[in-house]
Enzyme design. Sequence first.
Site, PDB file in Angstrom:
ATOM      1  CE  LYS A 272      -3.726   2.573   1.854  1.00 31.52           C
ATOM      2  NZ  LYS A 272      -4.501   2.799   0.621  1.00 31.52           N
TER       3      LYS A 272
ATOM      4  CG  LEU B 137      -2.615   7.891   0.338  1.00 36.45           C
ATOM      5  CD1 LEU B 137      -1.556   8.793  -0.289  1.00 36.45           C
ATOM      6  CD2 LEU B 137      -2.551   6.512  -0.293  1.00 36.45           C
TER       7      LEU B 137
ATOM      8  CG  ASN C 160      -0.264   6.803  -5.706  1.00 39.34           C
ATOM      9  OD1 ASN C 160      -0.758   7.395  -6.661  1.00 39.34           O
ATOM     10  ND2 ASN C 160      -0.966   6.402  -4.656  1.00 39.34           N
TER      11      ASN C 160
ATOM     12  CB  CYS D  48      -3.387   8.979  -4.587  1.00 34.91           C
ATOM     13  SG  CYS D  48      -4.651   8.345  -3.500  1.00 34.91           S
TER      14      CYS D  48
HETATM   15  C1  LIG Z   1      -9.706   0.442  -1.192  1.00 32.78           C
HETATM   16  C2  LIG Z   1      -8.710   0.859  -2.222  1.00 32.78           C
HETATM   17  C3  LIG Z   1      -7.519   1.466  -1.830  1.00 32.78           C
HETATM   18  C4  LIG Z   1      -6.589   1.878  -2.768  1.00 32.78           C
HETATM   19  N1  LIG Z   1      -5.423   2.436  -2.357  1.00 32.78           N
HETATM   20  C5  LIG Z   1      -4.470   2.761  -3.259  1.00 32.78           C
HETATM   21  C6  LIG Z   1      -3.200   3.214  -2.857  1.00 32.78           C
HETATM   22  O1  LIG Z   1      -2.915   3.333  -1.682  1.00 32.78           O
HETATM   23  N2  LIG Z   1      -2.304   3.545  -3.810  1.00 32.78           N
HETATM   24  C7  LIG Z   1      -2.564   3.408  -5.145  1.00 32.78           C
HETATM   25  O2  LIG Z   1      -1.704   3.691  -5.978  1.00 32.78           O
HETATM   26  N3  LIG Z   1      -3.765   2.948  -5.574  1.00 32.78           N
HETATM   27  C8  LIG Z   1      -4.716   2.619  -4.658  1.00 32.78           C
HETATM   28  N4  LIG Z   1      -5.926   2.121  -5.088  1.00 32.78           N
HETATM   29  C9  LIG Z   1      -6.173   1.964  -6.527  1.00 32.78           C
HETATM   30  C10 LIG Z   1      -5.818   0.558  -6.985  1.00 32.78           C
HETATM   31  O3  LIG Z   1      -4.443   0.311  -6.841  1.00 32.78           O
HETATM   32  C11 LIG Z   1      -6.193   0.356  -8.463  1.00 32.78           C
HETATM   33  O4  LIG Z   1      -5.514   1.316  -9.224  1.00 32.78           O
HETATM   34  C12 LIG Z   1      -7.673   0.468  -8.708  1.00 32.78           C
HETATM   35  O5  LIG Z   1      -8.403  -0.192  -7.690  1.00 32.78           O
HETATM   36  C13 LIG Z   1      -8.092  -0.068 -10.069  1.00 32.78           C
HETATM   37  O6  LIG Z   1      -7.886  -1.454 -10.185  1.00 32.78           O
HETATM   38  P1  LIG Z   1      -9.073  -2.539 -10.030  1.00 32.78           P
HETATM   39  O7  LIG Z   1     -10.131  -2.157 -11.024  1.00 32.78           O
HETATM   40  O8  LIG Z   1      -8.453  -3.861 -10.343  1.00 32.78           O
HETATM   41  O9  LIG Z   1      -9.570  -2.437  -8.641  1.00 32.78           O
HETATM   42  C14 LIG Z   1      -6.861   1.701  -4.145  1.00 32.78           C
HETATM   43  C15 LIG Z   1      -8.054   1.100  -4.532  1.00 32.78           C
HETATM   44  C16 LIG Z   1      -8.964   0.671  -3.599  1.00 32.78           C
HETATM   45  C17 LIG Z   1     -10.216   0.007  -4.055  1.00 32.78           C
END
Ligand SMILES: Cc1cc2nc3c(=O)[nH]c(=O)nc-3n(C[C@H](O)[C@H](O)[C@H](O)COP(=O)(O)O)c2cc1C
Lengths: 289, 289, 315, 315
Positions: D43, D71, D124, D127
Site C-alpha cells: 500500500k 493513505l 503514486n 492518488c
Molecule cells: C480500497 C482501495 C484502496 C486503494 N489504495 C491505493 C493506494 O494506496 N495507492 C494506489 O496507488 N492505488 C490505490 N488504489 C487503486 C488501486 O491500486 C487500483 O488502481 C484500482 O483499484 C483499479 O484497479 P481494479 O479495477 O483492479 O480495482 C486503491 C483502490 C482501492 C479500491
Amino acid sequence: MSYEPCEKYTDSALRFGDEDHYPERIVGEFLGEVVSNDWVNGEYKHMILKVHARALDSYAGQFFHLLCPSPDGAEVYMRRPMSIYRIDKAASQIEFLYKCEGRGTRGMGMLKEGDDFNLAGPLGKGFTLDPKWKNIVVLGRGVGLATLAPLSQLAAEKGVGITAILSARNPGVVMSKDLFEGFGATTIPVLDTDGTSDVANVEKILNGLIDEGKADAFFTCGSNRLLSLMKKVGKARGVPGQVAMEQIMVCGFGACYVCMRTFEIDGEKTLKRVCRDGPVFNMQEAVGW
Amino acid sequence: MSYEPCEKYTDSALRFGDEDHYPERIVGEFLGEVVSNDWVNGEYKHMILKVHARALDSYAGQFFHLLCPSPDGAEVYMRRPMSIYRIDKAASQIEFLYKCEGRGTRGMGMLKEGDDFNLAGPLGKGFTLDPKWKNIVVLGRGVGLATLAPLSQLAAEKGVGITAILSARNPGVVMSKDLFEGFGATTIPVLDTDGTSDVANVEKILNGLIDEGKADAFFTCGSNRLLSLMKKVGKARGVPGQVAMEQIMVCGFGACYVCMRTFEIDGEKTLKRVCRDGPVFNMQEAVGW
Amino acid sequence: MVDLSVRIGDITLQNPITPASGAFSWEYNDVIDLNRLGGLVAKTICREPRLGNPTPRMAETEAGIIQSIGLPGKGIEYFVDHIVPEYARFKPPLIVSVSSENTEDFAALAEELSVPDVDVIEANISCPTRNATGGNFAMHEEHTKEVIGAIRAKTNKPLWVKLSPNAGDIVSIARAAEEAGADALCIANTFLSLKIRTDNFRPALGNKFGGLVSPALKPIVLRMVYQVAKVVKIPVIGIGGVTKAEDVVEYMLAGASAVGIGYAGFRNPTALITIIDDLAAWCDERGIKKVTDLIGAVKDDDMEMDTLVAASAGV
Amino acid sequence: MVDLSVRIGDITLQNPITPASGAFSWEYNDVIDLNRLGGLVAKTICREPRLGNPTPRMAETEAGIIQSIGLPGKGIEYFVDHIVPEYARFKPPLIVSVSSENTEDFAALAEELSVPDVDVIEANISCPTRNATGGNFAMHEEHTKEVIGAIRAKTNKPLWVKLSPNAGDIVSIARAAEEAGADALCIANTFLSLKIRTDNFRPALGNKFGGLVSPALKPIVLRMVYQVAKVVKIPVIGIGGVTKAEDVVEYMLAGASAVGIGYAGFRNPTALITIIDDLAAWCDERGIKKVTDLIGAVKDDDMEMDTLVAASAGV
Ligand SMILES: Cc1cc2nc3c(=O)[nH]c(=O)nc-3n(C[C@H](O)[C@H](O)[C@H](O)COP(=O)(O)O)c2cc1C
Ligand SMILES: Cc1cc2nc3c(=O)[nH]c(=O)nc-3n(C[C@H](O)[C@H](O)[C@H](O)COP(=O)(O)OP(=O)(O)OC[C@H]3O[C@@H](n4cnc5c(N)ncnc54)[C@H](O)[C@@H]3O)c2cc1C
Ligand SMILES: Cc1cc2nc3c(=O)[nH]c(=O)nc-3n(C[C@H](O)[C@H](O)[C@H](O)COP(=O)(O)OP(=O)(O)OC[C@H]3O[C@@H](n4cnc5c(N)ncnc54)[C@H](O)[C@@H]3O)c2cc1C
Ligand SMILES: Cc1cc2nc3c(=O)[nH]c(=O)nc-3n(C[C@H](O)[C@H](O)[C@H](O)COP(=O)(O)O)c2cc1C
Ligand code: FES
Ligand code: FES
C-alpha cells in the site's frame, strides 16, 4: 457472433467434499450449499449452509464475508460481513442469522435449498474466554445476538455459566431465546414495549448480576446505547469486557483500511480495522459509533 | 445504514390483464409470464409467454426486444432482438424459438414457468404478402426458420400455398417441420449430412418450384449463402423476394443507427436500419453480410 | 402536486427529464407520449449527409456498452426540411444537437438551424467518435472558447454546450464555454474506450474506439457536474447513467437543473415517463413543492473543501 | 506449458499478475500462496504516520464502489522496519508504492525506501484522494516530469510511475514520465467521483470525493494503455477492472506487459491465483508458448489510424 467466454469473474471456491489444494491457508473461499433459509420473524432470516471442512475451523466472534446474489438483476458488487451464528461440525454446517434489509441481505434472503452461496472466511479475531472466568454476562440486541450466540456455545462447552440479556422491541422479536437456553444460559428478555429495555433497568440488572457474582466478564454487540452502558458499569465495577463492532468493509483481510473505528487507548484516540484487529475489541477501548 | 431505494432501474411494463394507460401506442414494454421454456433439441429452446393484449397486435417478421436475465450474476446490459415465432391470440400467448448460445440467450434459457420476462415491441416492418401471390416459397436455416414460421401462419390464413425448404446440419435439428406442415405447408428438408443442402441442389429445387408455378414470391432468413442463392435465382427468373436480416441492435426504435446493413438500390450502396427500415427487406436490394 | 418545471435560461421545461442526443428520435412516439417529456433532443446533425462508421457499431462490455456510430445523417438540408417538422408536431421544446469539424462551419450550421421550430441549439463539441478529419473541441479551453464564441455570434437561439468527460480539467472548459456565451452546459458525452476481442485479437468495433455508456459512470459525471455547478452561473444539465428518479435527484442536488437520459431508455423504452412519474411521487412524499428546490441543495457546507477539486484540475 | 514470465525493465515477474497497491497486503497470505504472484505490491506509504480520511470510506454505486481511504499508514520508518520484512518472507519482487505532497520529499522518500529488500519503487503521483495540502502530479505533464526527474536522481531502484485516468491527455503525461526516467508506467489509478445520498442530501463518503473502482471502467483504461503503449518504449502495466484471465489477455494485446488487480481480489479473495492458472490454461489451449507473444499483438494494422487518439489528446 458469440465469441467470448461469458464468465465475468473467475471463481474457484471450495465445495463440501472438494479436495483442498491449500490446506495450510487459514482462510478460504467456499461455496456453501444452502440447507435451509427460513424466516425467524418478519425481519430476520436464519440460513444453514453445508460447507467445506476448512470453513468449520472458525470460532465465536469471527465472521464470513458473503457474496450475495442480486435481488434485482443488477450485480451486488461488495461482499457483506456476517458473524457466525452457529457452527455444527458434526453436520459440516455453518449458520447465519441476519436482518433482511438492503440489497445484499435481500439477495441472500432469496436463496433456496440447494443453491450455492460463496463465502470467504473465517475472518477476524473473535471472542476470547479467560480460563479464570466462571460466569459471563452477554447483552445483545437485534442481530447483535447473532454474534453473541456462538460465544455462548463456546462458554457452554467450557462449562462457563452464562446470563444472556436479550433486548428487543417487542416479545415477537425476542430471538435466540431457545438457542441461548439450549446452551444452558439463563435468559433475561428486556423489551421496549414494557420499558424493561430502558438503560436504567438494564443497568440495574447488570449491577444485580455483578452483586450475585455472575459477571466475571461482559460481552455485547449490536447497540451503541448498550455498549456505553456496559462500558460504564464495567468500568465502575471493574468487570472486563469485549464488544463486537461493525463497520462497512471492503477486503476483510486488513489490507484496505476501509473498516476503521475509533478507539481510545491510554487517553489517545486511534483507528483500528474492524475486520482484522477485531471485530471483537476490548470494551473499555471502544468509543462506539 | 440502509438508506436508499434499491431498485436500480425503473420498470413500469404491462402484465397480462393490466390496465393500459397508453392504448394508442403501437409499441409497448411488457412483462410476459413464462408458460413454458423447453428444449427443442440440443441447441434451440422454445418459449411460450402469456402477454398483455397490446403485445399480441403484431405480425410476421416483426420482432420483440428482450431484456434477458443474467446467466451468471452480472447484469446483461442490452436487450436481444428476437423474431416472433408464433402468436396465439386466443390464449394471449406469444412464442419465441431461439438458439441458446451467448449470455443473453443463455439467461433467457434459465427462465422457468411463472417467471416474468420483460419484452418491448412489436418492432420493425415485417413481411408483406401481395394479394396477387397464390404460392410462396420460404427457405430457411437455423433460427431463420423461427422468423419464417409466422409468415407461413399468415400465408395459411390468407389461403396462400407454401413450400418450405428447411435447411439444417442433420435430421436431428430439422425444426419446425410439424409447425410448417400444420399451416398446410409442403416441407422439403435439405441436410448437410446427405449433401442435399448444397447450393446446387437447393438451386435445382427452387427452379423446379418456379417451373411448377409454386413460386410467386421468395422468402428467406438465417443464411447468407441461401440469401445469395435465392437472390440470384429470383433475379434470373423474375421472382420477387423478401429477406429478414439481423444486426446487433441497441434501441430497436430507429434512433441510434447501430443496426445498419448495406443495401444496393439502383446501383448505389446505402445503409439502412434493420430495426426500423426492416428487419424484412426487398431481397434484391440486400447485399448480405 | 410538486411543480416539476425548471428553467434553463429563457427556456422552460415542464420537467427536468430530457432524452440524450443520439439515443432518441421522434420515432419513440411509438412507445411513449413525447408530449410528456421536458424537451426533445434530436440526434447530432452535421452539414453533409454521412453514412457513419463501419459496423459493428456497438459491443457489450463488463457493465455497459461501447458504441461508435459516427454521426450518420442525411445532412442539414434534409434535417431542416423533414426532421424538424417531425419534432414540431410535439409540444416540448426542440433541442437540436449539431457538430462540425471546424469553427466557421460550426457557426454557419448553427445559423442555418436557427429556424422557428428549433428552440435550442446544442453544440456537440465533445463527440469522441468524430471522423478521420474531425477534432474534439471540448478537450481544450481555447478551442472551446473559440468555437462557442463563433457560434454565439451567429445565433440568438439559446445555446447549450455538450462537454466531454475525457477532458482532464472540465471546470476550466466549462468556464471557457460560459465566457464565450453558452446559455447552459450539458455534462457529459461518452468516455473514449476500447475493447479487443480475445478470439481474433481485433478491436470489437468497426471504428476501433468507441464511447463507453454505463450506469457505472454516474459517480464520475456527477462529480463533474458538482465541480462545474459550483463555479458557473449558467444552468448545468447532467447526462450520464440516470436510470431512476433518485438519480435525477442526485444530479439536481449536485447542482444540475435538468438531466439527459440515454441508456435507461434503451433498456426500458418507457423509462423516461416512469422517471418523470417517480420524480413527482418522490417530491410529493417529501413535501417538496418545487423541484427547483433540489438544485444545488447538497449539504456539504460543513465538509472541508479539500484540494481534490484542485487536484483533479492539476494543482 | 506456456512460459508466463515477463520482464519489466530489469525485473522479471514469474507471471504478469500483480495485486494493485492499496488493495493488497501480506495478510492475504492467509488465503492465497503469495509466492505464486508475479509481484507483491505494498500500500502507498507516506512520510508521516497518517490516520487517513473520515469514515465512511467506501460506498457502493450502481456498478462498483467509490472509496476514499486517505493513505493511512504508520509512516516510513515503521514501514521500512516492520512492513518490508513482512513482505521479504516471500519470493516475488516487492514493489513499494510511495506518495508525497512535494517533489523534494517524494525524492527523499524514494531514497529512504531504496533498501535491499525493496525491488521496485512505484511512485503514486495520481492518488485522487490526497489530503488537504496535497496535489496530484499526474494531471500535468510538467509536474510529472519534475517529480519523476527528482525521484530518478535519488534512487537506482527500478522506478514505476502510476498515472491518473483523470488526466485529459494521458499520452503526453506518459511521455513526460518516460523522458524523466521512469522504467515502467502503471495505468491507471481510480476515477475521481462523487455520490450524494438522496435521503439526507449529504455526500456518501466522509471525505466527499472518492475514487471509482469498477470492472465497468476497463474499456476506458484499456484505451489509455493502448494509446500509451503505442508511443512509449518502456513497459506498461494495465490496472483497472481485471476480473478474469481474458482481461489479462486483452490488456496484453493492447500493449501491457503485466496487470495490477484490486477489485477482483476483494470480490474473490482467491481470484489472483485463479487468474494465473486460467491464463496458463488459456495460452496452452491455443499453443501460445510465451505469454510475452501477446504483448501488443492486437490486430489493427488494417484499421485506419483515425484522429480519435489526437481528438482525445485535444487535436
Ligand atoms: C480500497 C482501495 C484502496 C486503494 N489504495 C491505493 C493506494 O494506496 N495507492 C494506489 O496507488 N492505488 C490505490 N488504489 C487503486 C488501486 O491500486 C487500483 O488502481 C484500482 O483499484 C483499479 O484497479 P481494479 O479495477 O483492479 O480495482 C486503491 C483502490 C482501492 C479500491
Ligand atoms: C463483523 C460483522 C458482523 C456482522 N454480523 C451480522 C450478523 O450476524 N447478522 C446481521 O444481520 N448483520 C450482521 N452484520 C451487519 C451486516 O454486515 C449488514 O447488515 C449488511 O452488510 C447490510 O447489507 P445490505 O446489503 O443488506 O444493506 P445495504 O444498506 O444495502 O448495504 C450497503 C453497504 O453498507 C454496508 N453495511 C450496511 N450496514 C452495515 C453494518 N451494520 N455493518 C457493516 N456494513 C454495513 C454493506 O456491507 C454494504 O457495503 C455484521 C457486520 C459486521 C461488520
Ligand atoms: C430482427 C432479429 C430477429 C431475430 N430473431 C431471432 C430468433 O427468432 N431466434 C434466435 O435464436 N435468434 C434471433 N435473432 C438473433 C438473436 O438476436 C441473437 O442470437 C442474440 O441477440 C444473441 O444474444 P446472446 O446474448 O445469446 O449472444 P452474444 O454473442 O452474447 O451477444 C452479444 C451481442 O451481440 C448481439 N448479437 C449476437 N448475435 C446476433 C445476431 N445474430 N443478430 C443480432 N444481434 C446479435 C447481441 O444482441 C448482443 O448485443 C434475431 C436477430 C434479429 C436482429
Ligand atoms: C448509441 C448512442 C449514440 C449517441 N449519439 C450521440 C450524438 O449523436 N450526439 C451526442 O451529443 N451524444 C450522443 N451520445 C451520447 C449520449 O447523448 C449521452 O451523452 C450518453 O449516452 C450518456 O448518457 P446515458 O448514460 O444516459 O446513456 C450517444 C450515445 C449512444 C449510446
Ligand atoms: S475491510 Fe479492508 S481493512 Fe478491513
Ligand atoms: S437499433 Fe437503434 S436504430 Fe436500429
